[in-house]
Design a protein around this motif. Structure first.
Motif, PDB file in Angstrom:
ATOM      1  N   LEU A 388       0.813  -1.220   0.000  1.00 16.53           N
ATOM      2  CA  LEU A 388       0.000   0.000   0.000  1.00 16.53           C
ATOM      3  C   LEU A 388       0.847   1.271   0.000  1.00 16.53           C
ATOM      4  O   LEU A 388       0.536   2.214  -0.751  1.00 16.53           O
ATOM      5  N   PRO A 389       1.911   1.376   0.812  1.00 16.30           N
ATOM      6  CA  PRO A 389       2.753   2.580   0.703  1.00 16.30           C
ATOM      7  C   PRO A 389       3.373   2.753  -0.683  1.00 16.30           C
ATOM      8  O   PRO A 389       3.474   3.874  -1.189  1.00 16.30           O
ATOM      9  N   ALA A 390       3.801   1.650  -1.308  1.00 22.10           N
ATOM     10  CA  ALA A 390       4.387   1.766  -2.643  1.00 22.10           C
ATOM     11  C   ALA A 390       3.356   2.182  -3.677  1.00 22.10           C
ATOM     12  O   ALA A 390       3.673   2.875  -4.645  1.00 22.10           O
ATOM     13  N   ALA A 391       2.095   1.745  -3.485  1.00 25.13           N
ATOM     14  CA  ALA A 391       1.029   2.072  -4.439  1.00 25.13           C
ATOM     15  C   ALA A 391       0.277   3.344  -4.067  1.00 25.13           C
ATOM     16  O   ALA A 391      -0.668   3.710  -4.770  1.00 25.13           O
ATOM     17  N   LEU A 392       0.683   4.009  -2.984  1.00 23.02           N
ATOM     18  CA  LEU A 392      -0.079   5.147  -2.483  1.00 23.02           C
ATOM     19  C   LEU A 392      -0.276   6.270  -3.517  1.00 23.02           C
ATOM     20  O   LEU A 392      -1.391   6.786  -3.647  1.00 23.02           O
ATOM     21  N   PRO A 393       0.754   6.679  -4.269  1.00 23.38           N
ATOM     22  CA  PRO A 393       0.515   7.755  -5.248  1.00 23.38           C
ATOM     23  C   PRO A 393      -0.587   7.412  -6.241  1.00 23.38           C
ATOM     24  O   PRO A 393      -1.444   8.247  -6.551  1.00 23.38           O
ATOM     25  N   GLY A 394      -0.580   6.191  -6.747  1.00 23.27           N
ATOM     26  CA  GLY A 394      -1.628   5.804  -7.685  1.00 23.27           C
ATOM     27  C   GLY A 394      -2.988   5.713  -7.032  1.00 23.27           C
ATOM     28  O   GLY A 394      -4.011   6.047  -7.645  1.00 23.27           O
ATOM     29  N   ILE A 477       0.879  15.772  -1.891  1.00 26.67           N
ATOM     30  CA  ILE A 477       0.880  14.571  -1.045  1.00 26.67           C
ATOM     31  C   ILE A 477       1.580  13.422  -1.749  1.00 26.67           C
ATOM     32  O   ILE A 477       2.386  12.692  -1.159  1.00 26.67           O
ATOM     33  N   VAL A 478       1.287  13.264  -3.041  1.00 25.00           N
ATOM     34  CA  VAL A 478       1.891  12.167  -3.808  1.00 25.00           C
ATOM     35  C   VAL A 478       3.408  12.312  -3.846  1.00 25.00           C
ATOM     36  O   VAL A 478       4.150  11.339  -3.635  1.00 25.00           O
ATOM     37  N   ARG A 479       3.880  13.509  -4.103  1.00 23.55           N
ATOM     38  CA  ARG A 479       5.331  13.717  -4.185  1.00 23.55           C
ATOM     39  C   ARG A 479       6.008  13.486  -2.837  1.00 23.55           C
ATOM     40  O   ARG A 479       7.117  12.950  -2.768  1.00 23.55           O
ATOM     41  N   LYS A 480       5.351  13.878  -1.779  1.00 20.36           N
ATOM     42  CA  LYS A 480       5.934  13.690  -0.450  1.00 20.36           C
ATOM     43  C   LYS A 480       6.135  12.211  -0.147  1.00 20.36           C
ATOM     44  O   LYS A 480       7.219  11.781   0.280  1.00 20.36           O
ATOM     45  N   TYR A 481       5.116  11.398  -0.399  1.00 19.41           N
ATOM     46  CA  TYR A 481       5.225   9.974  -0.087  1.00 19.41           C
ATOM     47  C   TYR A 481       6.079   9.242  -1.120  1.00 19.41           C
ATOM     48  O   TYR A 481       6.702   8.235  -0.804  1.00 19.41           O
ATOM     49  N   ARG A 482       6.090   9.746  -2.360  1.00 16.56           N
ATOM     50  CA  ARG A 482       6.914   9.100  -3.373  1.00 16.56           C
ATOM     51  C   ARG A 482       8.394   9.262  -3.026  1.00 16.56           C
ATOM     52  O   ARG A 482       9.179   8.332  -3.192  1.00 16.56           O
ATOM     53  N   GLU A 483       8.789  10.384  -2.510  1.00 19.03           N
ATOM     54  CA  GLU A 483      10.177  10.585  -2.101  1.00 19.03           C
ATOM     55  C   GLU A 483      10.544   9.650  -0.943  1.00 19.03           C
ATOM     56  O   GLU A 483      11.668   9.173  -0.839  1.00 19.03           O
TER      57      GLU A 483
END
Length: 486
Positions: A388-394, A477-483
């Motif tokens: 789920l963390p890896a797929a969070l941006p999508g 939000i997506v960029r924050k978690y993607r980093e």
């Protein structure tokens, strides 16, 4: 020559150019004992492109500009005296176009001759009767000058179409011959073809950009006109929505925004947890047989027309919530409520969350799962802490798509939540949304220049800016978690 015939003729000429260009390239290669720079097909494609593309562009421009030029000329023939009091010149021009079409039908059926049509002022009663025979009913007394304008309009269209056919065909043949004569073994025909394809792809990519600019531009200009009539401070900060078409309107957007957010929030509270759990089950737990049956069945929800969902909300969900929750709890007596619309809308957008999230979870590399299992994590721990963390941006993108769908929905809100604009926390009360009021303000007999009509554009622009803000927040939000997980 009509457009329906002209376009196939151009395509035939392009196909002929392709064949001749390819043959010429092969013939020159054989006669000069020289190797071609490009494949023979590229030479044919070059001739075909020069034959068809400029001619089609000219045809499109002609079809746009010719009606404007003709209507400008014919409009100058109509004196102000024949325009009805309180009417517009556009209404008279509409009659001119309708009568011109009827005259074409009369001539095609042989009801009149061309010479009679020229002397239209001398046999007005005959013209009326012939038009009635072909189904053109004239309401009221149509002045003779309108009939004359219709005859001139018909003649201009006929002349313009003939000139268009000649010019387009001449251009196609001339450029095709020019491209054919340029064919040489060392000609870089492949570069020409690939440049055209690149330009086509750029033009296709610009369609979305130009469409967005056009939408924003139309909203902005009409919104500026609205704020010249109605104060912007009252529009954005007033808590009353009460459009009075005879003056004294109160057009505060806050009740509409509240209804939009309330209904969308309930819909997301229904759709996001259910859709995400469906996606996790299908991607991580379900067998191939279950997945092949369950996923198409769930996605069928997205194909149901929204009017059907609206009827379901009106007939089934609304009365059920009223009889079993609202009335026993003393919270309301109406079957139209925010909760009704939110629940049904949430069911509708479940596939947007589940299907997209399922695809995104499946795209997570299997190596991440294997690494987690190798460290001793269970399947549930792997899903929660790795997948789920890896797929969070999508997943955030899927939720945003669902939110945009909920914010823009109209029919379910009309039938399920009613049309009352008010600020209330009770989910069993009837409320409305911005989209519903946009539709209602643009229907009816109100003048377009009135604030009651122009307010629809201000509502649309506000909704656009609000949705844009949500997208910007989601990107952050997506960029924050993607980093964090890269």
């Amino acid at each position: 020559m009509s457009v329906g015939i002209l376009i196939p003729v151009l395509l035939v000429l392009a196909a002929l150019g392709f064949v001749l260009g390819k043959r010429q390239a092969l013939a020159l290669s054989d006669s000069q004992k020289t190797k071609l720079h490009s494949l023979p097909g590229y030479y044919g494609q070059t001739v075909a492109l020069f034959t068809a593309v400029p001619a089609l562009f000219l045809l499109g421009a002609w079809l746009i500009l010719q009606p404007m030029a003709i209507e400008s000329r014919i409009g100058g023939m109509i004196p102000d005296s024949v325009i009805p009091e309180g009417g517009a010149r556009s209404l008279v021009m509409s009659d001119v176009r309708r009568i011109a079409g009827g005259l074409d039908a009369v001539l095609a059926l042989g009801g009149m001759g061309e010479d009679e049509l020229v002397r239209i002022g001398e046999n007005l009663s005959t013209v009326r009767s012939r038009l009635a025979e072909v189904g053109v009913a004239l309401v009221g007394d149509v002045p003779p000058v309108v009939f004359e304008a219709a005859r001139a309009y018909r003649q201009d269209v006929k002349t313009g179409n003939m000139a268009m056919s000649v010019v387009v065909l001449v251009l196609a043949v001339a450029l095709g011959l020019w491209a054919y004569r340029r064919i040489q073994p060392d000609m870089r025909a492949r570069n020409v073809t690939e440049s055209f394809v690149k330009s086509l792809l750029i033009a296709a990519s610009m369609v979305a950009v130009l469409t967005t600019l056009g939408i924003v531009g139309s909203l902005v200009f009409e919104t500026i006109s609205f704020f010249k009539i109605y104060p912007a401070s009252e529009f954005f900060f007033s808590t009353v929505w009460n459009p009075q078409f005879r003056g004294g309107s109160e057009l505060g957007i806050l009740p509409l925004l509240w209804g939009t957010l309330y209904v969308s929030l309930i819909a997301l509270l229904v759709a996001v947890p259910i859709g995400l759990m469906i996606a996790i089950y299908l991607a991580e737990y379900a067998s191939k047989t279950v997945r092949s049956l369950a996923k198409p069945a769930i996605e069928m929800l997205a194909g149901i027309p929204t009017i059907v969902y609206g009827l379901f909300a009106l007939i089934t969900v609304g009365p059920f919530l009223r009889d079993w929750l609202a009335q026993p709890l003393g919270l309301g007596t109406s079957s139209s409520s925010v909760l009704t619309a939110g629940l049904v809308m949430g069911i509708m957008i479940i596939p947007f969350v589940s299907s997209l999230s399922d695809d995104i979870i499946n795209a997570v590399p299997q190596a991440l799962r294997d690494g987690s299992y190798g460290l001793g994590a269970t399947q549930s721990e792997t899903i929660k802490q790795v997948v789920l963390p890896a797929a969070l941006p999508g997943i955030v993108g899927a939720v945003l798509l669902a939110a945009s769908r909920a914010i823009g929905e109209t029919m379910i809100v009309v039938l399920g939540a009613g049309a009352a604009a008010k600020l209330d926390l009770n989910p069993f009360e009837a409320m409305t949304t911005v989209t519903v009021k946009i539709v209602s303000q643009l229907t009816g007999d109100t003048e377009f220049a009135s604030p009651e009509t122009l307010v629809a554009f201000a509502l649309g622009l506000t909704l656009f800016v609000f949705t844009l803000g949500l997208n910007v927040l989601a990107l952050y939000i997506v960029r924050k978690y993607r980093e964090q997980y890269e």
